[in-house]
Design an enzyme around this catalytic site. Sequence first.
Site: not given
Length: 284
Positions: A193, A12, A240, A59
């Site tokens: 990441h 995302h 995630e 977030h």
Amino acid sequence: MARITAGISTSHIPAVGAALDNGKIGEAYWKPVFAGYEWVKQYEKDSKPDVIVLVYNDHASAFDMKIIPTFAIGCAEEFPIADEGWGPRPVPAVQGHPDLAWHIAQCCILDEFDLTIINEMAVDHGLTVPMSLMFGQVPEWPVKVVPLAVNVVTYPPPSGNRCWLLGEAIARAVASFPEDLNVQIWGTGGMSHQLQGPRAGLINKAWDQAFLDRLTSDPEALRHMPHIEYLREAGSEGIELVMWLIMRGALGTNVRELHRHYHVPASNTAVGHIVLEPTGKDLS
């Protein structure tokens, strides 16, 4: 009865949403990223899901350090688009399905999962970017959404096994809902990441591809993968991916892979995407 007909997972990445919103999808850098989603856009048109149970992480848009729910389910009629510092994304507000959401909350809580019930919540790129990737730029979303926010930002996040078990509980809840609904469950975030520190920019292609393989070939290993492996192999934000296991747990033992897309780079990470259909269920 309602039924879960597919599980979809995708990264995302906020820059993907920005590229779409700013008309950059045809540029050489972004074109291969978006090309990998053409298949699923047609699949969604053909499948016509009524509701998406969309697993994502906030977030710091709806939650901050004042309150950090491990699992939070959105039960509102509508979810506005969050302003993440540069204005809300130019996408439609997300329409909820309160009846199904409250039913899932009730069933899961009585099934000993302590979901936080949220009746007012703005949704950010964690939810809207997957919607744009699956449905494109539309005047209104063609489905209703039950948002399920998972804490993977602040330690401790839930274990992969706990996420898997929650997926199983959600599937039981959906199966007991009396309305005839075509429901999909999406897991979002990842893949490898890291956004900060000496390893910022880390991408582990081999590990990402192995994770995609194991969703069908060895899901049992994924559900028991410790946090430290995500951090070591996939970077600090690679955690995630536990959210994908909520999706996978909801599909039962046997699945069929219909589509896969993996591309590097997209911003400072890898794009991962997979579409699975259950071929049988074992959720007792």
